[in-house]
Design an enzyme around this catalytic site. Structure first.
Site, short mmCIF file in Angstrom:
data_model
loop_
_atom_site.label_atom_id
_atom_site.label_comp_id
_atom_site.label_asym_id
_atom_site.label_seq_id
_atom_site.Cartn_x
_atom_site.Cartn_y
_atom_site.Cartn_z
N ASP A 89 37.98 11.46 -4.54
CA ASP A 89 38.99 10.70 -5.48
C ASP A 89 40.05 11.49 -6.00
O ASP A 89 39.47 12.45 -6.92
CB ASP A 89 38.11 10.17 -6.38
CG ASP A 89 39.03 9.33 -7.44
OD1 ASP A 89 40.10 9.04 -7.42
OD2 ASP A 89 38.32 9.18 -8.50
N ASP A 272 46.59 8.56 -6.01
CA ASP A 272 45.26 8.22 -6.33
C ASP A 272 44.59 7.71 -4.97
O ASP A 272 44.48 6.52 -4.82
CB ASP A 272 44.96 7.27 -7.61
CG ASP A 272 43.76 6.96 -7.78
OD1 ASP A 272 42.63 7.52 -7.24
OD2 ASP A 272 43.25 6.38 -8.85
#
Length: 383
Positions: A89, A272
């Site tokens: 992430d 992201d």
């Protein structure tokens, strides 16, 4: 996030005959021209050619695509290693996994770390709390060896969960999260995994990169320490990081059919890998949804007529004077025969002007996260 000839000279004869120089194409060049390089490498992963074409010490970690919602890879923690499925992430900076101390439903349905089974584990008894957009966890901070592919990160800080909130974690296809954002987002006095790998001399270059597959369960990868050029077309275009926390960049404008529909004076976005959709502030996203004749459902989602998808325009993000089109086939998804949902979402908090370029965007563009130069490289993926 993704990883980062032959000249023959003939001597002059007595007759002074000149032989022209000839460039012989390498196997890599020939395969790339025919868009066959990546398939060849995947079919022959242990061949000598594969070893020569891959850069030394570049670690390629495979990931599995779960319904285009998130991408999950396997790491291990402890000695002997205990395996966990994690989301890599770029929107967070901490590593955590469920632990035997957790009794939340989400921990019952996932693998849990047992510190007593690892002789390299070191406890701190320091409580931690991590908050995400749709979930949170509380736990304890510990240290142990972490392995990703053939990389080993010694005495890495990580969280051992004691509570995990939300149904999203309970039914998730992953156990924990491995954050790849800047250290400023990490727990105080801890070093994120990627920074530890770099400081411990495990990587040839201070960068990592992502290739996210579309509509395929396998094939996605995150690369540490280098770039595999077979995953993208053309040259990487670089966008400077505007703020070192998230991987944040400046968007010059967002347009459709040549008309600016958002970010007319520029705006900020974060890249992201841990977010599945493209998310933006209320007013600009509503303007875009209105322009494609989207209508809301009773659940608050937005749908369009599937018959109209082929005629919908691209949404074009311009960054550092380079355009990055997102076609309707990416920002609209068909989940049922006659229902098509929008992959654009609204920041429900209403407190942020940031855009989030999630997996909807990243499936289109191979992405290099260059910490050495604080920039992001983008290039169209090889389909």
């Amino acid at each position: 996030m993704r990883w980062i000839g032959f000249l023959s000279l003939v001597a002059l004869s007595e007759c002074l005959v000149t032989v022209p120089l000839t460039k012989i194409k390498s196997m890599r060049e020939s395969l790339r021209e025919r868009d066959l390089l990546r398939d060849y490498l995947q079919r022959h992963p242990y061949s000598q050619a594969y070893k020569l074409l891959r850069q030394p010490r570049v670690t390629v970690q495979s990931m599995r695509n779960y319904l285009d919602m998130y991408y999950v890879g396997t790491i291990s923690i402890g000695t002997p290693p205990q395996k966990f499925r994690v989301v890599f992430d770029t929107g967070s900076a901490d590593l955590w996994v469920p632990s035997i101390y957790c009794s939340s439903p989400a921990c019952v349905t996932h693998k849990t770390f047992n510190p007593r089974a690892s002789f390299t584990f070191r406890s701190t008894n320091r409580p931690i709390w991590l908050l995400y957009a749709s979930a949170s966890m509380t736990g304890l901070l510990g240290y142990d060896d972490v392995r990703a592919g053939d990389l080993v990160c010694k005495s890495q800080a990580f969280g051992l969960s004691r509570t995990e909130s939300s149904k999203s974690l309970e039914f998730a296809a992953f156990d924990g999260i491995l954050g790849l954002a800047y250290p400023s987002l990490a727990l105080k006095d801890t070093t994120p995994v990627f920074d530890s790998l770099w400081k411990q001399g495990r990587l040839p270059d201070n960068l990592f990169a992502f290739y996210l597959s579309s509509n395929k369960r396998n094939g996605s990868v995150v690369m540490f320490g280098g770039v595999d050029h077979s995953y993208y077309r053309g040259e990487l275009q670089w966008v400077p990081v505007s703020e070192q926390g998230f991987w944040q960049v400046t968007v010059d404008s967002i347009s459709m059919n040549g008309t600016v529909v958002a970010c007319s004076g520029g705006c900020q976005a974060i890249v992201d890998t841990g977010t599945s959709l493209v998310i933006g502030p209320l007013s600009p996203v509503l303007n875009i949804l209105k322009s494609i004749h989207a209508r809301t459902t009773s659940t608050g989602e937005y749908i369009v007529s599937c018959d109209d998808v082929q005629s919908l325009p691209d949404i074009v993000f311009t960054m550092n004077n380079v355009t990055y089109p997102v076609p309707a086939s990416a920002y609209i998804r068909r989940e049922q025969t006659d229902i098509c949902y929008s992959n654009l979402d609204i920041d429900t908090s209403g407190s942020s002007s940031l855009w989030v370029l999630g997996d909807v965007f990243l499936r289109l563009y191979f992405t290099v996260f260059d910490r050495a130069n604080n920039r992001i490289g983008l290039a169209p993926v090889v389909v």
